[in-house]
Design a protein around this motif. Structure first.
Motif, PDB file in Angstrom:
ATOM      1  N   VAL A   1       5.695  11.735  -1.742  1.00 15.20           N
ATOM      2  CA  VAL A   1       4.585  12.496  -2.318  1.00 15.20           C
ATOM      3  C   VAL A   1       3.442  11.538  -2.620  1.00 15.20           C
ATOM      4  O   VAL A   1       3.652  10.484  -3.226  1.00 15.20           O
ATOM      5  CB  VAL A   1       5.019  13.210  -3.625  1.00 15.20           C
ATOM      6  N   LYS A   2       2.243  11.909  -2.197  1.00 20.74           N
ATOM      7  CA  LYS A   2       1.067  11.072  -2.471  1.00 20.74           C
ATOM      8  C   LYS A   2       0.787  11.094  -3.970  1.00 20.74           C
ATOM      9  O   LYS A   2       0.785  12.135  -4.592  1.00 20.74           O
ATOM     10  CB  LYS A   2      -0.146  11.571  -1.694  1.00 20.74           C
ATOM     11  N   ARG A   3       0.577   9.910  -4.529  1.00 20.70           N
ATOM     12  CA  ARG A   3       0.280   9.799  -5.961  1.00 20.70           C
ATOM     13  C   ARG A   3      -1.156  10.255  -6.231  1.00 20.70           C
ATOM     14  O   ARG A   3      -2.041  10.052  -5.399  1.00 20.70           O
ATOM     15  CB  ARG A   3       0.413   8.348  -6.423  1.00 20.70           C
ATOM     16  N   SER A   4      -1.383  10.829  -7.395  1.00 13.61           N
ATOM     17  CA  SER A   4      -2.746  11.203  -7.771  1.00 13.61           C
ATOM     18  C   SER A   4      -3.546   9.966  -8.164  1.00 13.61           C
ATOM     19  O   SER A   4      -4.765   9.928  -8.029  1.00 13.61           O
ATOM     20  CB  SER A   4      -2.732  12.216  -8.914  1.00 13.61           C
ATOM     21  N   LYS A   5      -2.857   8.926  -8.647  1.00 11.02           N
ATOM     22  CA  LYS A   5      -3.494   7.664  -9.020  1.00 11.02           C
ATOM     23  C   LYS A   5      -2.591   6.525  -8.552  1.00 11.02           C
ATOM     24  O   LYS A   5      -1.390   6.548  -8.799  1.00 11.02           O
ATOM     25  CB  LYS A   5      -3.660   7.619 -10.536  1.00 11.02           C
ATOM     26  N   GLU A   6      -3.173   5.542  -7.889  1.00 13.36           N
ATOM     27  CA  GLU A   6      -2.375   4.419  -7.382  1.00 13.36           C
ATOM     28  C   GLU A   6      -1.787   3.615  -8.543  1.00 13.36           C
ATOM     29  O   GLU A   6      -2.382   3.538  -9.615  1.00 13.36           O
ATOM     30  CB  GLU A   6      -3.238   3.502  -6.511  1.00 13.36           C
ATOM     31  N   ILE A   7      -0.611   3.015  -8.300  1.00 11.16           N
ATOM     32  CA  ILE A   7       0.033   2.193  -9.317  1.00 11.16           C
ATOM     33  C   ILE A   7      -0.154   0.712  -8.992  1.00 11.16           C
ATOM     34  O   ILE A   7      -0.581   0.363  -7.896  1.00 11.16           O
ATOM     35  CB  ILE A   7       1.535   2.532  -9.450  1.00 11.16           C
TER      36      ILE A   7
ATOM     37  N   GLN B   1       0.828  -1.209   0.000  1.00  8.22           N
ATOM     38  CA  GLN B   1       0.000   0.000   0.000  1.00  8.22           C
ATOM     39  C   GLN B   1       0.867   1.265   0.000  1.00  8.22           C
ATOM     40  O   GLN B   1       0.521   2.249  -0.649  1.00  8.22           O
ATOM     41  CB  GLN B   1      -0.918   0.020   1.220  1.00  8.22           C
ATOM     42  N   TYR B   2       1.964   1.232   0.725  1.00  8.16           N
ATOM     43  CA  TYR B   2       2.862   2.387   0.798  1.00  8.16           C
ATOM     44  C   TYR B   2       3.367   2.767  -0.597  1.00  8.16           C
ATOM     45  O   TYR B   2       3.368   3.935  -0.978  1.00  8.16           O
ATOM     46  CB  TYR B   2       4.026   2.063   1.741  1.00  8.16           C
ATOM     47  N   PHE B   3       3.782   1.778  -1.382  1.00 12.54           N
ATOM     48  CA  PHE B   3       4.321   2.062  -2.704  1.00 12.54           C
ATOM     49  C   PHE B   3       3.228   2.248  -3.755  1.00 12.54           C
ATOM     50  O   PHE B   3       3.471   2.866  -4.785  1.00 12.54           O
ATOM     51  CB  PHE B   3       5.314   0.967  -3.114  1.00 12.54           C
ATOM     52  N   GLU B   4       2.033   1.731  -3.507  1.00 11.62           N
ATOM     53  CA  GLU B   4       0.909   1.996  -4.406  1.00 11.62           C
ATOM     54  C   GLU B   4       0.476   3.446  -4.308  1.00 11.62           C
ATOM     55  O   GLU B   4       0.164   4.076  -5.310  1.00 11.62           O
ATOM     56  CB  GLU B   4      -0.305   1.121  -4.033  1.00 11.62           C
ATOM     57  N   ARG B   5       0.480   3.996  -3.109  1.00  7.16           N
ATOM     58  CA  ARG B   5      -0.095   5.317  -2.857  1.00  7.16           C
ATOM     59  C   ARG B   5       0.903   6.463  -2.840  1.00  7.16           C
ATOM     60  O   ARG B   5       0.518   7.619  -2.988  1.00  7.16           O
ATOM     61  CB  ARG B   5      -0.836   5.298  -1.524  1.00  7.16           C
ATOM     62  N   TYR B   6       2.193   6.168  -2.639  1.00  4.78           N
ATOM     63  CA  TYR B   6       3.187   7.234  -2.491  1.00  4.78           C
ATOM     64  C   TYR B   6       4.364   7.026  -3.428  1.00  4.78           C
ATOM     65  O   TYR B   6       4.781   5.909  -3.700  1.00  4.78           O
ATOM     66  CB  TYR B   6       3.688   7.310  -1.046  1.00  4.78           C
ATOM     67  N   SER B   7       4.909   8.130  -3.874  1.00  4.50           N
ATOM     68  CA  SER B   7       6.115   8.131  -4.696  1.00  4.50           C
ATOM     69  C   SER B   7       7.273   8.549  -3.800  1.00  4.50           C
ATOM     70  O   SER B   7       7.170   9.541  -3.067  1.00  4.50           O
ATOM     71  CB  SER B   7       5.934   9.122  -5.849  1.00  4.50           C
ATOM     72  N   ILE B   8       8.393   7.833  -3.866  1.00  5.96           N
ATOM     73  CA  ILE B   8       9.556   8.095  -3.019  1.00  5.96           C
ATOM     74  C   ILE B   8      10.716   8.497  -3.919  1.00  5.96           C
ATOM     75  O   ILE B   8      11.111   7.732  -4.794  1.00  5.96           O
ATOM     76  CB  ILE B   8       9.935   6.857  -2.168  1.00  5.96           C
ATOM     77  N   THR B   9      11.247   9.704  -3.701  1.00  6.10           N
ATOM     78  CA  THR B   9      12.365  10.195  -4.517  1.00  6.10           C
ATOM     79  C   THR B   9      13.420  10.828  -3.619  1.00  6.10           C
ATOM     80  O   THR B   9      13.094  11.430  -2.593  1.00  6.10           O
ATOM     81  CB  THR B   9      11.907  11.237  -5.549  1.00  6.10           C
ATOM     82  N   PRO B  10      14.692  10.737  -4.011  1.00  6.59           N
ATOM     83  CA  PRO B  10      15.745  11.351  -3.202  1.00  6.59           C
ATOM     84  C   PRO B  10      15.825  12.871  -3.378  1.00  6.59           C
ATOM     85  O   PRO B  10      16.350  13.568  -2.519  1.00  6.59           O
ATOM     86  CB  PRO B  10      17.027  10.683  -3.707  1.00  6.59           C
ATOM     87  N   SER B  11      15.287  13.395  -4.478  1.00  5.93           N
ATOM     88  CA  SER B  11      15.334  14.841  -4.705  1.00  5.93           C
ATOM     89  C   SER B  11      13.937  15.443  -4.598  1.00  5.93           C
ATOM     90  O   SER B  11      12.939  14.767  -4.840  1.00  5.93           O
ATOM     91  CB  SER B  11      15.941  15.143  -6.075  1.00  5.93           C
TER      92      SER B  11
END
Length: 130
Positions: free
Chosen positions: A98-104, A69-79
């Motif tokens: 950052v919360k994604r606008s659409k789950e992956i 769920q964490y990776f479906e709903r949020y994008s994780i970036t170092p910058s």
């Protein structure tokens, strides 16, 4: 042949992310390039998805999220994201969340109960929020 010629093998309209579900003792990790490593660095490896999940922000909205769920709903970036009107969080590894606008779509290795420890470790990651 597709890779040699630079052609795409397939196109997909949905974003898919593969998650590692291996236990720490057998998990493979990638070494950082030499120009990124400092003399005092204790961690010489890229952070994998399990490490990023365990370092998630300590806020109420993240408390009940499972690993997928964490990776479906949020994008994780170092910058830092350039421009967004969405809420930006920081995790314990100083990544931007950052919360994604659409789950992956999330994929992971298919395991059976006969795989014993690997299966049960995967089930803990997939079902129990940490």
């Amino acid at each position: 042949m597709f890779l040699l010629l630079g052609h795409t093998i397939c196109n997909s309209s949905a974003t898919v992310n593969f998650l590692n579900t291996e236990p720490p003792t057998i998990r493979t990790r990638s070494i950082l390039p030499i120009y990124i490593i400092d003399e005092n660095d204790e961690n010489l490896y890229y952070d994998d998805t399990i490490m990023k999940y365990m370092a998630q922000p300590h806020l109420p909205e993240f408390e009940n999220l499972t690993y997928p769920q964490y990776f479906e709903r949020y994008s994780i970036t170092p910058s830092s994201p350039l421009s967004t009107n969405r809420q930006i969080y920081r995790d314990d590894l100083n990544n931007y969340i950052v919360k994604r606008s659409k789950e992956i779509i999330i994929r992971y290795r298919f395991l059976k109960i006969e795989d014993s420890e690997l299966y049960f470790y995967q089930q803990l990651l997939l079902i129990i929020p940490a």
